[in-house]
Design an enzyme around this catalytic site. Structure first.
Site, PDB file in Angstrom:
ATOM      1  CB  ALA A  65      -0.917   0.002   1.189  1.00  0.00           C
ATOM      2  CD  GLU A 132       1.857  -5.413   5.811  1.00  0.00           C
ATOM      3  OE1 GLU A 132       2.800  -6.229   5.997  1.00  0.00           O
ATOM      4  OE2 GLU A 132       1.110  -5.615   4.709  1.00  0.00           O
TER       5      GLU A 132
HETATM    6  N1  CAA Z   1       4.601   3.316  -0.759  1.00  0.00           N
HETATM    7  C1  CAA Z   1       4.884   4.428  -1.227  1.00  0.00           C
HETATM    8  N2  CAA Z   1       6.108   4.339  -2.142  1.00  0.00           N
HETATM    9  C2  CAA Z   1       6.872   3.360  -2.330  1.00  0.00           C
HETATM   10  C3  CAA Z   1       6.765   2.150  -1.694  1.00  0.00           C
HETATM   11  C4  CAA Z   1       5.364   1.907  -0.894  1.00  0.00           C
HETATM   12  N3  CAA Z   1       4.999   0.993  -0.380  1.00  0.00           N
HETATM   13  N4  CAA Z   1       7.628   1.209  -1.830  1.00  0.00           N
HETATM   14  C5  CAA Z   1       8.460   1.896  -2.583  1.00  0.00           C
HETATM   15  N5  CAA Z   1       7.977   3.254  -2.821  1.00  0.00           N
HETATM   16  C6  CAA Z   1       8.783   4.164  -3.534  1.00  0.00           C
HETATM   17  C7  CAA Z   1       9.986   4.785  -2.663  1.00  0.00           C
HETATM   18  O1  CAA Z   1       9.510   5.767  -1.829  1.00  0.00           O
HETATM   19  C8  CAA Z   1      10.718   5.209  -3.946  1.00  0.00           C
HETATM   20  O2  CAA Z   1      10.324   6.605  -4.153  1.00  0.00           O
HETATM   21  P1  CAA Z   1      11.365   7.814  -4.296  1.00  0.00           P
HETATM   22  O3  CAA Z   1      12.207   7.707  -5.252  1.00  0.00           O
HETATM   23  O4  CAA Z   1      10.143   8.998  -4.624  1.00  0.00           O
HETATM   24  O5  CAA Z   1      11.806   7.968  -3.031  1.00  0.00           O
HETATM   25  C9  CAA Z   1      10.632   4.426  -4.887  1.00  0.00           C
HETATM   26  O6  CAA Z   1       9.328   3.666  -4.649  1.00  0.00           O
HETATM   27  C10 CAA Z   1      11.712   3.294  -5.042  1.00  0.00           C
HETATM   28  O7  CAA Z   1      11.760   2.657  -3.672  1.00  0.00           O
HETATM   29  P2  CAA Z   1      12.977   2.428  -3.048  1.00  0.00           P
HETATM   30  O8  CAA Z   1      14.006   3.509  -3.386  1.00  0.00           O
HETATM   31  O9  CAA Z   1      13.053   2.314  -1.563  1.00  0.00           O
HETATM   32  O10 CAA Z   1      13.949   1.086  -3.922  1.00  0.00           O
HETATM   33  P3  CAA Z   1      14.853   0.199  -3.358  1.00  0.00           P
HETATM   34  O11 CAA Z   1      15.147  -0.924  -4.399  1.00  0.00           O
HETATM   35  O12 CAA Z   1      15.807   0.689  -2.410  1.00  0.00           O
HETATM   36  O13 CAA Z   1      13.794  -0.719  -2.156  1.00  0.00           O
HETATM   37  C11 CAA Z   1      12.083  -1.890  -1.420  1.00  0.00           C
HETATM   38  C12 CAA Z   1      12.734  -1.706  -2.588  1.00  0.00           C
HETATM   39  C13 CAA Z   1      12.399  -2.979  -0.403  1.00  0.00           C
HETATM   40  C14 CAA Z   1      10.664  -2.808  -2.010  1.00  0.00           C
HETATM   41  C15 CAA Z   1      11.364  -0.546  -0.577  1.00  0.00           C
HETATM   42  O14 CAA Z   1      11.022   0.144  -1.529  1.00  0.00           O
HETATM   43  C16 CAA Z   1      10.511  -0.864   0.536  1.00  0.00           C
HETATM   44  O15 CAA Z   1      10.818  -1.401   1.595  1.00  0.00           O
HETATM   45  N6  CAA Z   1       9.462  -0.526   0.386  1.00  0.00           N
HETATM   46  C17 CAA Z   1       8.109  -0.664   1.273  1.00  0.00           C
HETATM   47  C18 CAA Z   1       7.549  -2.036   1.408  1.00  0.00           C
HETATM   48  C19 CAA Z   1       6.603  -2.094   2.582  1.00  0.00           C
HETATM   49  O16 CAA Z   1       6.925  -1.664   3.571  1.00  0.00           O
HETATM   50  N7  CAA Z   1       5.479  -2.441   2.075  1.00  0.00           N
HETATM   51  C20 CAA Z   1       4.176  -2.509   3.006  1.00  0.00           C
HETATM   52  C21 CAA Z   1       3.273  -1.233   3.016  1.00  0.00           C
HETATM   53  S1  CAA Z   1       2.019  -1.231   4.109  1.00  0.00           S
HETATM   54  C22 CAA Z   1       1.020  -2.107   3.558  1.00  0.00           C
HETATM   55  O17 CAA Z   1       0.836  -2.642   2.324  1.00  0.00           O
HETATM   56  C23 CAA Z   1      -0.244  -2.081   4.350  1.00  0.00           C
HETATM   57  C24 CAA Z   1      -1.308  -3.303   4.124  1.00  0.00           C
HETATM   58  O18 CAA Z   1      -1.402  -4.283   4.400  1.00  0.00           O
HETATM   59  C25 CAA Z   1      -2.365  -3.036   3.040  1.00  0.00           C
END
Ligand code: CAA
Length: 258
Positions: A65, A132
């Protein structure tokens, strides 16, 4: 309808929906989820579609999300809008088969979206996770419920409590993914599976989807009764006669969904 965050291509009775928010690794924001649900409903209603595939990019199926969109929300906000309930309910109403073709990250809501499909074909690059907990919350679209049913309590607890990622190989071994294929072959294999389904009688296809899903909602004896009744009902169809006659005549069946 024109979409901004997904693309939809329909060919040979298969609708391919691609999540297309590369700058955010296909993070599921309100607009993307709304577009996805509308596209799914359109595909479900279309006579030109018999199977639906959802995929993302090579790097990410969906990284969850949208954290930026959620970060400022309060309990009252998310409770009042009933965050994710509408998208989840709309997906559950899709009657045609849904295949998730997963490469790269399928995290949080991304993993949950894949699990809401009927089955998952994973590229060898896929990484599944419910991270999460690292955000001070927990899964909110099925990660504590569906994942537990797929992989059992121990692994579901491990994934949800530590936030660790599962490789494609582990996902297949644990029953989360139905098969793992080399990344380069992901779409070819998935579209071929979708084509196979599209050639069957839609009556059998939808009956099977309903019956398998029922197994998650009921006791074994009620589920077996449901299955038997649906199985019996398929003998009222022309496709049952066609399928069995074609077998005996050693030819391919010509199903007409009747
Ligand atoms: N929401 C918003 N933006 C996100 C995102 C997310 N879940 N995941 C990645 N992005 C964005 C980053 O902020 C980044 O944007 P900017 O360049 O503007 O900063 C872009 O995507 C690229 O991401 P990274 O630079 O972080 O890429 P990476 O290769 O270094 O890492 C990753 C990849 C490990 C997937 C990392 O992006 C990450 O950990 N993302 C979040 C994963 C997460 O926590 N997901 C759970 C979300 S909460 C949820 O889903 C609740 C539910 O149950 C419904």
């Amino acid at each position: 309808m024109a979409y901004e965050m997904i693309t939809v291509d329909t060919e040979d009775y298969v609708a391919l929906i691609r999540l297309n928010r590369p700058d955010a690794l296909n993070a599921l924001n309100t607009q993307l989820l709304a577009e996805l649900c509308t596209a799914l409903e359109e595909a479900d209603a279309s006579e030109k579609v018999r199977c639906i595939v959802i995929t993302g990019s090579e790097k990410a199926f969906a990284a969850g999300a949208d954290i930026k969109e959620m970060s400022e929300k309060s309990f009252v906000d998310v409770f009042t809008e009933n965050m994710f309930a509408d998208a989840s309910d709309r997906m559950m109403r899709i009657r045609k088969p849904l295949i998730a073709a997963v490469a790269g990250y399928a995290l949080g809501g991304g993993c949950e979206l894949a699990m809401a499909c009927d089955f998952i074909i994973a590229a060898d690059t896929a990484k599944f996770g419910q991270p999460e907990i690292n955000l001070g919350v927990m899964a909110g679209m099925g990660g504590s419920q569906r994942l537990t049913r797929f992989v059992g309590k121990s692994k579901a607890m491990d994934m949800n409590l530590t936030g660790r990622f599962m490789t494609a190989e582990e996902a297949e071994r644990s029953g989360l993914a139905s098969r793992v294929v080399p990344a380069k072959k992901l779409m070819e294999e998935t579209m071929s599976a979708a084509q196979k389904i599209a050639e069957k009688s839609m009556l059998s296809v939808m009956a099977i989807k309903e019956s398998v899903n029922r197994s998650y909602e009921t006791t074994l004896s009620e589920g077996l009764l449901f299955e038997r009744r649906v199985f019996h009902s398929l003998f009222a169809t022309e496709d049952q006669k066609e399928g069995m006659n074609a077998f005996m005549e050693k030819r391919q069946p010509q199903f007409r969904d009747r």
